[in-house]
Write a protein that holds these residues in place. Structure first.
Motif, PDB file in Angstrom:
ATOM      1  N   MET A 297       0.844  -1.196   0.000  1.00 35.11           N
ATOM      2  CA  MET A 297       0.000   0.000   0.000  1.00 35.11           C
ATOM      3  C   MET A 297       0.873   1.238   0.000  1.00 35.11           C
ATOM      4  O   MET A 297       1.908   1.271   0.668  1.00 35.11           O
ATOM      5  N   VAL A 298       0.454   2.240  -0.750  1.00 37.29           N
ATOM      6  CA  VAL A 298       1.186   3.502  -0.829  1.00 37.29           C
ATOM      7  C   VAL A 298       0.299   4.597  -0.241  1.00 37.29           C
ATOM      8  O   VAL A 298      -0.784   4.874  -0.768  1.00 37.29           O
ATOM      9  N   GLN A 299       0.741   5.191   0.863  1.00 36.29           N
ATOM     10  CA  GLN A 299      -0.041   6.220   1.546  1.00 36.29           C
ATOM     11  C   GLN A 299       0.334   7.589   0.985  1.00 36.29           C
ATOM     12  O   GLN A 299       1.475   8.026   1.104  1.00 36.29           O
ATOM     13  N   MET A 300      -0.652   8.258   0.392  1.00 36.75           N
ATOM     14  CA  MET A 300      -0.411   9.497  -0.342  1.00 36.75           C
ATOM     15  C   MET A 300      -0.632  10.739   0.520  1.00 36.75           C
ATOM     16  O   MET A 300      -1.454  10.733   1.437  1.00 36.75           O
ATOM     17  N   PRO A 301       0.057  11.821   0.169  1.00 33.04           N
ATOM     18  CA  PRO A 301      -0.200  13.122   0.787  1.00 33.04           C
ATOM     19  C   PRO A 301      -1.267  13.866  -0.007  1.00 33.04           C
ATOM     20  O   PRO A 301      -1.977  13.271  -0.822  1.00 33.04           O
ATOM     21  N   ALA A 302      -1.380  15.167   0.206  1.00 27.97           N
ATOM     22  CA  ALA A 302      -2.265  15.994  -0.620  1.00 27.97           C
ATOM     23  C   ALA A 302      -1.680  16.103  -2.017  1.00 27.97           C
ATOM     24  O   ALA A 302      -0.498  16.413  -2.180  1.00 27.97           O
ATOM     25  N   VAL A 303      -2.500  15.852  -3.034  1.00 27.67           N
ATOM     26  CA  VAL A 303      -2.021  15.813  -4.415  1.00 27.67           C
ATOM     27  C   VAL A 303      -2.903  16.704  -5.289  1.00 27.67           C
ATOM     28  O   VAL A 303      -4.128  16.766  -5.108  1.00 27.67           O
ATOM     29  N   ASN A 304      -2.288  17.374  -6.233  1.00 27.78           N
ATOM     30  CA  ASN A 304      -2.980  18.274  -7.143  1.00 27.78           C
ATOM     31  C   ASN A 304      -3.675  17.476  -8.244  1.00 27.78           C
ATOM     32  O   ASN A 304      -3.157  17.321  -9.347  1.00 27.78           O
ATOM     33  N   THR A 305      -4.849  16.941  -7.936  1.00 24.85           N
ATOM     34  CA  THR A 305      -5.610  16.156  -8.903  1.00 24.85           C
ATOM     35  C   THR A 305      -6.941  16.842  -9.201  1.00 24.85           C
ATOM     36  O   THR A 305      -7.365  17.751  -8.489  1.00 24.85           O
ATOM     37  N   PRO A 306      -7.656  16.383 -10.247  1.00 22.74           N
ATOM     38  CA  PRO A 306      -8.938  17.005 -10.591  1.00 22.74           C
ATOM     39  C   PRO A 306     -10.045  16.767  -9.581  1.00 22.74           C
ATOM     40  O   PRO A 306     -11.138  17.326  -9.733  1.00 22.74           O
ATOM     41  N   GLN A 307      -9.820  15.928  -8.562  1.00 24.07           N
ATOM     42  CA  GLN A 307     -10.901  15.601  -7.631  1.00 24.07           C
ATOM     43  C   GLN A 307     -11.526  16.845  -7.007  1.00 24.07           C
ATOM     44  O   GLN A 307     -12.726  16.862  -6.698  1.00 24.07           O
ATOM     45  N   PHE A 308     -10.727  17.892  -6.833  1.00 23.14           N
ATOM     46  CA  PHE A 308     -11.243  19.092  -6.183  1.00 23.14           C
ATOM     47  C   PHE A 308     -12.138  19.907  -7.104  1.00 23.14           C
ATOM     48  O   PHE A 308     -12.755  20.883  -6.677  1.00 23.14           O
ATOM     49  N   SER A 309     -12.215  19.497  -8.361  1.00 23.11           N
ATOM     50  CA  SER A 309     -13.100  20.141  -9.323  1.00 23.11           C
ATOM     51  C   SER A 309     -14.298  19.278  -9.687  1.00 23.11           C
ATOM     52  O   SER A 309     -15.276  19.788 -10.248  1.00 23.11           O
ATOM     53  N   TRP A 310     -14.228  17.964  -9.400  1.00 20.81           N
ATOM     54  CA  TRP A 310     -15.339  17.135  -9.846  1.00 20.81           C
ATOM     55  C   TRP A 310     -15.972  16.277  -8.752  1.00 20.81           C
ATOM     56  O   TRP A 310     -17.008  15.637  -8.994  1.00 20.81           O
ATOM     57  N   VAL A 311     -15.424  16.238  -7.560  1.00 21.32           N
ATOM     58  CA  VAL A 311     -16.074  15.515  -6.479  1.00 21.32           C
ATOM     59  C   VAL A 311     -17.272  16.324  -5.973  1.00 21.32           C
ATOM     60  O   VAL A 311     -17.200  17.547  -5.852  1.00 21.32           O
ATOM     61  N   LEU A 312     -18.380  15.659  -5.693  1.00 22.90           N
ATOM     62  CA  LEU A 312     -19.570  16.331  -5.185  1.00 22.90           C
ATOM     63  C   LEU A 312     -19.219  17.122  -3.927  1.00 22.90           C
ATOM     64  O   LEU A 312     -18.657  16.586  -2.976  1.00 22.90           O
ATOM     65  N   SER A 313     -19.535  18.411  -3.929  1.00 20.08           N
ATOM     66  CA  SER A 313     -19.183  19.282  -2.808  1.00 20.08           C
ATOM     67  C   SER A 313     -20.384  20.092  -2.357  1.00 20.08           C
ATOM     68  O   SER A 313     -21.107  20.675  -3.179  1.00 20.08           O
ATOM     69  N   ARG A 314     -20.584  20.144  -1.047  1.00 19.61           N
ATOM     70  CA  ARG A 314     -21.593  21.015  -0.445  1.00 19.61           C
ATOM     71  C   ARG A 314     -20.926  22.076   0.429  1.00 19.61           C
ATOM     72  O   ARG A 314     -21.572  22.676   1.294  1.00 19.61           O
ATOM     73  N   LEU A 315     -19.653  22.303   0.188  1.00 16.67           N
ATOM     74  CA  LEU A 315     -18.932  23.331   0.921  1.00 16.67           C
ATOM     75  C   LEU A 315     -19.250  24.699   0.322  1.00 16.67           C
ATOM     76  O   LEU A 315     -19.438  24.825  -0.887  1.00 16.67           O
ATOM     77  N   PRO A 316     -19.268  25.738   1.137  1.00 12.37           N
ATOM     78  CA  PRO A 316     -19.561  27.071   0.599  1.00 12.37           C
ATOM     79  C   PRO A 316     -18.458  27.629  -0.272  1.00 12.37           C
ATOM     80  O   PRO A 316     -18.706  28.470  -1.136  1.00 12.37           O
ATOM     81  N   ARG A 317     -17.221  27.137  -0.070  1.00 13.42           N
ATOM     82  CA  ARG A 317     -16.094  27.627  -0.851  1.00 13.42           C
ATOM     83  C   ARG A 317     -15.396  26.464  -1.560  1.00 13.42           C
ATOM     84  O   ARG A 317     -15.577  25.308  -1.194  1.00 13.42           O
ATOM     85  N   GLN A 318     -14.585  26.800  -2.550  1.00  7.83           N
ATOM     86  CA  GLN A 318     -13.867  25.806  -3.349  1.00  7.83           C
ATOM     87  C   GLN A 318     -13.022  24.901  -2.463  1.00  7.83           C
ATOM     88  O   GLN A 318     -12.215  25.364  -1.658  1.00  7.83           O
ATOM     89  N   ALA A 319     -13.206  23.587  -2.612  1.00  6.80           N
ATOM     90  CA  ALA A 319     -12.401  22.628  -1.841  1.00  6.80           C
ATOM     91  C   ALA A 319     -10.952  22.660  -2.322  1.00  6.80           C
ATOM     92  O   ALA A 319     -10.675  22.868  -3.500  1.00  6.80           O
ATOM     93  N   GLN A 320     -10.031  22.420  -1.382  1.00  2.99           N
ATOM     94  CA  GLN A 320      -8.617  22.402  -1.725  1.00  2.99           C
ATOM     95  C   GLN A 320      -7.893  21.352  -0.883  1.00  2.99           C
ATOM     96  O   GLN A 320      -8.332  21.007   0.214  1.00  2.99           O
ATOM     97  N   PRO A 321      -6.782  20.822  -1.393  1.00  6.02           N
ATOM     98  CA  PRO A 321      -5.944  19.945  -0.587  1.00  6.02           C
ATOM     99  C   PRO A 321      -5.197  20.758   0.464  1.00  6.02           C
ATOM    100  O   PRO A 321      -4.893  21.929   0.243  1.00  6.02           O
ATOM    101  N   VAL A 322      -4.920  20.128   1.594  1.00  4.91           N
ATOM    102  CA  VAL A 322      -4.191  20.819   2.656  1.00  4.91           C
ATOM    103  C   VAL A 322      -2.701  20.805   2.318  1.00  4.91           C
ATOM    104  O   VAL A 322      -2.107  19.742   2.154  1.00  4.91           O
TER     105      VAL A 322
END
Length: 334
Positions: free
Chosen positions: A181-206
């Motif tokens: 298993m490879v444990q990943m950090p925060a990665v710049n992927t498209p998930q923050f643009s296409w994952v269903l979000s109910r947050l008031p502001r744009q989701a981002q990786p930490v």
């Protein structure tokens, strides 16, 4: 180490896309499993441009029959599977009380059971010939849950437990099939643009945020050296795991105070953004999102943590312990 047959799930974007391209650069035959048509077509081009052979098999990993059929087709039409990499996932960015039961079920089916089904499919063919490698792409969140990502964290925790148990069984059987298993950090992927979000502001990786090509190197390394139980990528991953082990209660309080703010930008959420929970964002009417997300300007392409993880984690432990101590001291003073 070239000329292998490699199956990658979630290969149409993000880490899966970068991993597929990395195997292609070795001259491997890469079988791409994902739902999105435009993303799959782009991934085929990436693998071929890198020097590999690409085969796209549109597959929803939540459908076990489809996953088993894809694996059987690879074995019958292409050849024996050498490496299987589970990457595919989806999620919902929202407080737990704002997630519907069917949404939670869907995330679990894709992000956890998709790994289970992929592993089952691979073992059906690898076990009789007593060789093969399965790589699970995990996350630091397999050990440390954070707010606004209960569904994703639950899936990654589940994969961790499942993989550990399976590894013990294979060791008991003295099998030459390996899982890691490879444990990943925060990665710049498209998930923050296409994952269903109910947050008031744009989701981002930490932050710190890493580029997909860099973390993909760890997956390729794990495929070459699968006897290691797991690999940690990114200094933030090591520090998070160490801090959670040494001061979990303090880390809970810290994340309770900072976890909402740190996972959102200052920009309001776009009401027109796609959501790939039920249908692929890169389907016929969508676009090819590629491997990178929208945080290129903030992402880094190198990190000494990968080297440390590949060298038995000696530096990982030292760095993580120091960071955990600093976090604990900071929290204790508050």
């Amino acid at each position: 180490m070239s000329g292998r047959i490699v199956v990658v799930t979630g290969a149409s974007g993000g880490i899966g896309r970068a991993v597929a391209q990395g195997f292609g650069a070795r001259g491997d035959t890469v079988v791409l499993l994902a739902r999105g048509e435009r993303g799959l077509a782009g991934a085929v081009r990436d693998v071929q441009d890198a020097g590999g052979t690409a085969v796209a098999l549109p597959t929803d990993v939540a459908d076990h029959d489809a996953v088993f059929a894809a694996a059987a087709r690879v074995e019958q039409e292409i050849g024996p599977i050498d490496t299987w990499v589970n990457v595919a996932f989806t999620s919902v960015f929202a407080p737990f009380r704002q997630i519907e039961p069917d949404e939670y079920k869907r995330v679990t089916e894709v992000s956890y059971l998709g790994f289970v089904y992929g592993t089952m499919a691979a073992l059906r063919h690898m076990t009789p010939r007593d060789r093969g490698t399965i790589v699970q792409v995990g996350s630091a969140l397999a050990y440390r849950g954070i707010p606004l990502q209960t569904a994703y964290c639950g899936a990654k925790h589940a994969i961790q437990g499942f993989n550990e148990a399976l590894r013990c069984e294979l060791l008991h059987e003295r099998s030459n099939v390996h899982v890691t298993m490879v444990q990943m950090p925060a990665v710049n992927t498209p998930q923050f643009s296409w994952v269903l979000s109910r947050l008031p502001r744009q989701a981002q990786p930490v932050p710190p945020i890493y580029q997909p090509e860099w973390v993909a190197r760890a997956v390729l390394h794990a495929a070459d050296h699968p006897k290691r139980r797991e690999y940690w990528v990114g200094s933030s991953t090591a520090g998070t795991l160490a801090a959670n082990a040494l001061a979990p209660g303090l880390l809970d309080r810290y994340l309770g105070r900072t976890g909402y703010r740190s996972q959102q930008t200052g920009t309001a959420t776009d009401g027109e953004r796609p959501a790939n929970l039920w249908d692929p964002a890169d389907g016929p009417d969508g676009k090819d999102y590629g491997s990178h997300g929208i945080f290129d300007k903030r992402a880094v392409a190198t990190d000494p943590q990968l080297w440390a993880s590949q060298h038995h984690g000696v530096l990982v432990g030292l760095a993580g312990a120091v960071l955990a101590g600093a976090v604990g001291l900071r929290l204790a003073r508050r």
